[in-house]
Design a protein around this motif. Structure first.
Motif, PDB file in Angstrom:
ATOM      1  N   PHE A   1      -7.813 -18.644 -14.433  1.00 37.31           N
ATOM      2  CA  PHE A   1      -6.392 -17.709 -14.936  1.00 37.31           C
ATOM      3  C   PHE A   1      -5.553 -18.566 -13.221  1.00 37.31           C
ATOM      4  CE2 PHE A   1      -8.020 -14.852 -16.976  1.00 37.31           C
ATOM      5  CZ  PHE A   1      -7.314 -15.021 -18.176  1.00 37.31           C
ATOM      6  N   GLN A   2      -6.467 -19.160 -12.291  1.00 35.12           N
ATOM      7  CA  GLN A   2      -6.401 -20.118 -11.157  1.00 35.12           C
ATOM      8  C   GLN A   2      -4.626 -20.911 -11.465  1.00 35.12           C
ATOM      9  OE1 GLN A   2      -8.827 -22.887  -8.985  1.00 35.12           O
ATOM     10  NE2 GLN A   2      -7.449 -22.818  -7.371  1.00 35.12           N
ATOM     11  N   ASP A   3      -4.992 -21.837 -12.815  1.00 37.96           N
ATOM     12  CA  ASP A   3      -4.067 -22.306 -12.702  1.00 37.96           C
ATOM     13  C   ASP A   3      -3.115 -21.454 -13.127  1.00 37.96           C
ATOM     14  OD1 ASP A   3      -5.116 -24.868 -11.968  1.00 37.96           O
ATOM     15  OD2 ASP A   3      -6.074 -25.320 -13.994  1.00 37.96           O
ATOM     16  N   ARG A   4      -2.292 -20.559 -13.844  1.00 36.83           N
ATOM     17  CA  ARG A   4      -1.987 -19.943 -14.960  1.00 36.83           C
ATOM     18  C   ARG A   4      -0.961 -19.180 -13.535  1.00 36.83           C
ATOM     19  NH1 ARG A   4      -4.218 -17.608 -20.229  1.00 36.83           N
ATOM     20  NH2 ARG A   4      -6.274 -18.786 -19.252  1.00 36.83           N
ATOM     21  N   LEU A   5      -1.712 -18.399 -12.570  1.00 37.48           N
ATOM     22  CA  LEU A   5      -1.322 -18.585 -11.986  1.00 37.48           C
ATOM     23  C   LEU A   5       0.177 -19.500 -10.804  1.00 37.48           C
ATOM     24  CD1 LEU A   5      -4.224 -15.864 -10.507  1.00 37.48           C
ATOM     25  CD2 LEU A   5      -1.807 -14.762 -11.652  1.00 37.48           C
TER      26      LEU A   5
ATOM     27  N   ALA B   1      -3.068 -12.157 -13.475  1.00 32.48           N
ATOM     28  CA  ALA B   1      -4.282 -12.341 -14.396  1.00 32.48           C
ATOM     29  C   ALA B   1      -5.209 -11.429 -15.655  1.00 32.48           C
ATOM     30  CB  ALA B   1      -5.568 -12.858 -13.245  1.00 32.48           C
ATOM     31  N   PHE B   2      -4.966  -9.759 -15.103  1.00 34.60           N
ATOM     32  CA  PHE B   2      -5.268  -9.075 -15.944  1.00 34.60           C
ATOM     33  C   PHE B   2      -4.439  -8.936 -17.399  1.00 34.60           C
ATOM     34  CE2 PHE B   2      -7.204  -5.357 -13.064  1.00 34.60           C
ATOM     35  CZ  PHE B   2      -8.015  -6.526 -12.731  1.00 34.60           C
ATOM     36  N   LEU B   3      -3.299  -9.056 -17.522  1.00 29.42           N
ATOM     37  CA  LEU B   3      -2.266  -9.061 -18.152  1.00 29.42           C
ATOM     38  C   LEU B   3      -1.958 -10.139 -18.800  1.00 29.42           C
ATOM     39  CD1 LEU B   3       0.775  -7.042 -15.408  1.00 29.42           C
ATOM     40  CD2 LEU B   3      -0.509  -6.864 -18.293  1.00 29.42           C
ATOM     41  N   MET B   4      -2.393 -11.359 -18.364  1.00 28.09           N
ATOM     42  CA  MET B   4      -2.419 -12.555 -19.530  1.00 28.09           C
ATOM     43  C   MET B   4      -3.719 -12.461 -19.596  1.00 28.09           C
ATOM     44  SD  MET B   4      -1.593 -15.939 -16.379  1.00 28.09           S
ATOM     45  CE  MET B   4      -0.221 -15.595 -15.091  1.00 28.09           C
ATOM     46  N   ALA B   5      -4.889 -11.640 -19.465  1.00 29.19           N
ATOM     47  CA  ALA B   5      -6.134 -12.153 -20.198  1.00 29.19           C
ATOM     48  C   ALA B   5      -5.812 -10.844 -21.307  1.00 29.19           C
ATOM     49  CB  ALA B   5      -7.092 -12.078 -19.340  1.00 29.19           C
ATOM     50  N   ALA B   6      -4.446  -9.964 -21.382  1.00 32.02           N
ATOM     51  CA  ALA B   6      -4.339  -9.264 -22.769  1.00 32.02           C
ATOM     52  C   ALA B   6      -3.206  -9.665 -23.165  1.00 32.02           C
ATOM     53  CB  ALA B   6      -4.027  -7.878 -22.142  1.00 32.02           C
ATOM     54  N   GLY B   7      -2.749 -10.546 -22.711  1.00 31.35           N
ATOM     55  CA  GLY B   7      -1.254 -10.966 -23.697  1.00 31.35           C
ATOM     56  C   GLY B   7      -0.482  -9.953 -23.687  1.00 31.35           C
ATOM     57  N   LEU B   8      -0.559  -9.854 -22.712  1.00 31.74           N
ATOM     58  CA  LEU B   8       1.049  -8.608 -21.754  1.00 31.74           C
ATOM     59  C   LEU B   8       2.019  -9.175 -21.286  1.00 31.74           C
ATOM     60  CD1 LEU B   8      -1.328  -5.699 -21.743  1.00 31.74           C
ATOM     61  CD2 LEU B   8       0.961  -5.854 -23.726  1.00 31.74           C
ATOM     62  N   PRO B   9       3.389  -9.016 -21.364  1.00 29.80           N
ATOM     63  CA  PRO B   9       4.394  -9.494 -20.835  1.00 29.80           C
ATOM     64  C   PRO B   9       3.769  -9.432 -19.122  1.00 29.80           C
ATOM     65  CG  PRO B   9       5.594  -8.338 -22.091  1.00 29.80           C
ATOM     66  CD  PRO B   9       4.130  -8.103 -22.290  1.00 29.80           C
ATOM     67  N   LEU B  10       4.486 -10.327 -18.365  1.00 29.48           N
ATOM     68  CA  LEU B  10       4.204 -10.014 -16.710  1.00 29.48           C
ATOM     69  C   LEU B  10       5.521  -9.161 -15.813  1.00 29.48           C
ATOM     70  CD1 LEU B  10       2.652 -13.493 -15.803  1.00 29.48           C
ATOM     71  CD2 LEU B  10       1.640 -10.985 -16.950  1.00 29.48           C
ATOM     72  N   PRO B  11       5.115  -8.127 -15.025  1.00 31.91           N
ATOM     73  CA  PRO B  11       6.036  -7.441 -14.008  1.00 31.91           C
ATOM     74  C   PRO B  11       7.304  -9.269 -13.595  1.00 31.91           C
ATOM     75  CG  PRO B  11       3.836  -7.651 -12.980  1.00 31.91           C
ATOM     76  CD  PRO B  11       3.607  -8.045 -14.186  1.00 31.91           C
TER      77      PRO B  11
ATOM     78  N   ILE C   1      -1.046  -6.796  -1.370  1.00 34.82           N
ATOM     79  CA  ILE C   1      -0.162  -7.647  -2.394  1.00 34.82           C
ATOM     80  C   ILE C   1      -1.640  -8.337  -2.905  1.00 34.82           C
ATOM     81  CG2 ILE C   1      -0.972  -9.201  -0.177  1.00 34.82           C
ATOM     82  CD1 ILE C   1       3.479  -9.085  -2.138  1.00 34.82           C
ATOM     83  N   ARG C   2      -2.184  -8.600  -3.332  1.00 34.47           N
ATOM     84  CA  ARG C   2      -3.100  -9.723  -3.093  1.00 34.47           C
ATOM     85  C   ARG C   2      -3.522  -9.079  -5.162  1.00 34.47           C
ATOM     86  NH1 ARG C   2      -8.720 -11.320  -0.620  1.00 34.47           N
ATOM     87  NH2 ARG C   2      -7.631 -11.902   0.426  1.00 34.47           N
ATOM     88  N   PHE C   3      -3.662  -7.163  -5.208  1.00 26.28           N
ATOM     89  CA  PHE C   3      -3.885  -6.633  -6.382  1.00 26.28           C
ATOM     90  C   PHE C   3      -3.403  -7.526  -7.220  1.00 26.28           C
ATOM     91  CE2 PHE C   3      -6.031  -5.103  -2.379  1.00 26.28           C
ATOM     92  CZ  PHE C   3      -7.265  -4.482  -2.945  1.00 26.28           C
ATOM     93  N   HIS C   4      -1.581  -6.719  -6.455  1.00 25.03           N
ATOM     94  CA  HIS C   4      -0.515  -6.406  -7.443  1.00 25.03           C
ATOM     95  C   HIS C   4       0.218  -8.631  -7.738  1.00 25.03           C
ATOM     96  CE1 HIS C   4       0.070  -2.221  -5.886  1.00 25.03           C
ATOM     97  NE2 HIS C   4       0.197  -2.497  -7.468  1.00 25.03           N
ATOM     98  N   ALA C   5      -0.240  -9.082  -7.508  1.00 22.87           N
ATOM     99  CA  ALA C   5       0.114 -10.832  -7.235  1.00 22.87           C
ATOM    100  C   ALA C   5      -0.920 -11.383  -7.846  1.00 22.87           C
ATOM    101  CB  ALA C   5       1.416 -10.945  -6.309  1.00 22.87           C
ATOM    102  N   VAL C   6      -2.221 -11.264  -7.627  1.00 22.78           N
ATOM    103  CA  VAL C   6      -2.839 -11.657  -8.464  1.00 22.78           C
ATOM    104  C   VAL C   6      -3.742 -11.259  -9.825  1.00 22.78           C
ATOM    105  CG1 VAL C   6      -5.253 -13.494  -8.017  1.00 22.78           C
ATOM    106  CG2 VAL C   6      -3.365 -13.093  -6.128  1.00 22.78           C
ATOM    107  N   TYR C   7      -4.654 -10.058  -9.072  1.00 21.34           N
ATOM    108  CA  TYR C   7      -5.236  -9.586 -10.157  1.00 21.34           C
ATOM    109  C   TYR C   7      -4.906  -8.415 -11.447  1.00 21.34           C
ATOM    110  CZ  TYR C   7      -8.783  -9.404  -6.160  1.00 21.34           C
ATOM    111  OH  TYR C   7      -9.774  -9.625  -5.239  1.00 21.34           O
ATOM    112  N   TRP C   8      -3.173  -8.343 -10.518  1.00 19.26           N
ATOM    113  CA  TRP C   8      -2.489  -8.442 -12.346  1.00 19.26           C
ATOM    114  C   TRP C   8      -1.902  -8.847 -12.541  1.00 19.26           C
ATOM    115  CZ3 TRP C   8      -2.025  -4.491 -15.160  1.00 19.26           C
ATOM    116  CH2 TRP C   8      -0.643  -3.709 -15.950  1.00 19.26           C
TER     117      TRP C   8
END
Ligand code: MSP
Length: 511
Positions: A170-174, A274-284, A265-272
């Motif tokens: 997910f690096q590039d997408r992030l 990425a999880f949502l992208m992987a699940a095909g859900l809209p991002l905050p 911040i890392r959990f919210h701005a990186v992991y979260w």
């Protein structure tokens, strides 16, 4: 249709009693929630508790209690704290609720279906205090030989079968996300930090644990519970009814802003995302982070005995006074120190003198010299126009600062008008006009009332109960306190209630 606005606080670990750091995140989020409601939005404001994981399990064990009973007790205390601090949440979520377990299981399945989860073996460092995995390169060694994470939390070596999330993919997408949405991480210093962390390369993330069981079971994988951060972050969609996209609250997703401390911040701005992208859900849309409070220059800690209980602080100084102090004393994004003299000075100078006296002086002159009847405006002088123009420009200025979470600057804008009003009352000296020109005295007092009304209306999100009292005294009816209602002038000739001081000075208790 009314525009919706979704605001969240972090969900708090139930490993100990709430302290001022927790109250701070919640109060800041509350100010924005209240502001948006008054500005006409359909707001959904979420808070709650994060109840799984090793840290909570250990705290329950140390307390000699059953884990669920322990979390019930501490979660109730967090809820009581939110209520006591005036946090106007619309929902209080607990991660041990069934709705949340179902939501996590479904999110997991969606990510798995997209091929971003695989089974492997984790071997590496883990800090229970942070509930975070660390790379060897991030650690330092204390003189006593303990290895510690950058947060100062001790780490332990973990070796267990684990499911992994393909974070590396997910690096590039992030990076595109941060680039295309400069507002996604705030303040910008944190955005740079997050961007360089992601640019530095992402390792796949271990997202299940097998050495304890206080967590949400991984679907169809006996022995595995979900990594507590995957579980915790999911709370933000659970509360919107995920996975039921017909749920009454689903339209609130994606969140407009997640309020977080700088440590998470890392959990919210990186992991979260990425999880949502992987699940095909809209991002905050935004992750807004704040700095930490220290006490009299020292980090708060149980061992130093300087942990500040928010309810005690409110009892000592007044709730609205503390809410004001927290937002005014330091910029949201940076660290700041809390001390008794600093709190007293904000109360006595800004609340009691600048604002309290201004209202009290103006209203008692109306009570005394106008028979308590609200006078009408007259032809505006240059001085009147200058003050009224400044007051009229305030809503837009404050709104911008609320949207950026620069609360202290928004308050400074309001105080510029308060100080201008104090200059105006001194120059116009309505007490002297009482003898020479009663009509002009009334007109001056009305300019003051109209100015204080704007100030009090805009300060409601920060100091709800004091401003309710001030608006009562100004003759603003309860249904005319929204920002849109500022357009409608107050009724001339109405009888105002007798004025009463809203902000007493803080006087040191006699020892
Ligand atoms: N459970 C996680 C959050 C999960 S969100 C999906 C967590 N909980 S926490 O209880 O440890 O912290 C919650 C918040 O309190 C964080 O935003 C943190 O920054 C804030 N604070 C804790 N101590 C603080 C100070 N001393 N000062 C200001 N805020 C601090 O992390």
């Amino acid at each position: 249709m009314t525009q919706s606005f979704y605001i969240t606080t972090p969900i708090y670990y139930v490993n100990g009693a709430p302290h001022i750091g927790h109250a701070y995140t919640s109060i800041a989020a509350d100010v924005m929630a209240r502001f948006k409601r008054l500005d006409g939005y359909d707001v959904f404001f979420l808070t709650g508790t994060d109840e799984h994981g090793q840290k909570v399990e250990k705290a329950a064990r140390d307390a000699g209690l059953d884990t669920q009973a322990f979390t019930d007790r501490i979660s109730a205390d967090f809820k009581a704290m939110a209520d006591a601090m005036g946090v106007s949440y619309d929902d209080f979520i607990r991660t041990t609720e069934d709705r949340h377990k179902a939501s996590c299981a479904e999110l997991w399945r969606r990510i798995e279906r997209n091929g971003d989860i695989y089974l492997g073996h984790y071997e590496g460092w883990y800090a229970v205090r942070d509930e975070a995995f660390y790379d060897e390169s991030e650690l330092t060694t204390r003189p006593d030989g303990t290895r510690v994470a950058p947060s100062g939390a001790p780490v332990e070596w973990v070796r267990e079968p684990s499911y992994f999330f393909r974070l590396s993919a997910f690096q590039d997408r992030l990076l595109t996300l941060y680039e295309e949405n400069p507002e996604f991480v705030a303040p910008s210093s944190r955005r740079n930090e997050v961007t360089s962390f992601v640019k530095g390369g992402l390792l796949d993330l271990s997202i299940s644990r097998t050495t304890f069981n206080w967590g949400i079971p991984v679907p169809d994988a006996p022995g595995h519970v979900m990594y507590v951060w995957l579980d915790a972050l999911t709370n933000y969609i659970t509360a919107c009814g995920f996975p039921d996209e017909n749920a009454p609250r689903w339209h609130y997703w994606p969140a407009d802003v997640h309020f977080v401390g700088k440590d998470i911040i890392r959990f919210h701005a990186v992991y979260w995302p990425a999880f949502l992208m992987a699940a095909g859900l809209p991002l905050p849309k935004r992750v807004s982070s704040h700095g930490w409070w220290v006490v009299e220059g020292e980090k708060m800690s149980k061992s130093l005995g300087n942990v500040i209980e928010p309810r005690k602080l409110a009892e000592t100084y007044g709730l609205d006074q503390i809410r004001y102090f927290l937002l005014r004393e330091k910029p949201f994004g940076t660290d700041g120190s809390m001390s008794h003299p600093a709190i007293v000075s904000r109360i006595n100078v800004e609340l009691a003198n600048d604002l309290g006296n201004l209202a009290q002086r103006s209203l008692s002159l109306i009570a005394r010299n106008c028979g308590g009847i609200l006078p009408a405006r007259g032809p505006a002088t240059e001085d009147d126009t200058a003050l009224l123009t400044a007051a009229g420009a305030l809503l837009d200025l404050v709104r911008v600062n609320i949207d950026r979470q620069t609360f202290h600057e928004g308050l400074e804008e309001i105080w510029k008008v308060i100080r201008a009003a104090n200059g105006y009352i001194d120059r116009q000296a309505p007490w002297a006009l009482n003898k020479t020109d009663k009509t002009r005295m009334g007109e001056v007092l009305r300019v003051l009332v109209d100015t204080i009304r704007v100030v009090a209306t805009l300060l409601q999100p920060v100091m709800p109960s004091s401003m309710a009292r001030m608006l009562d005294q100004l003759g603003v009816s309860a249904d005319a306190r929204t920002f849109a209602a500022l357009e409608t002038p107050l009724t001339d000739g109405q009888t105002l209630p007798p004025p009463q001081g809203v902000f007493p000075r803080y006087v040191e208790p006699v020892a």
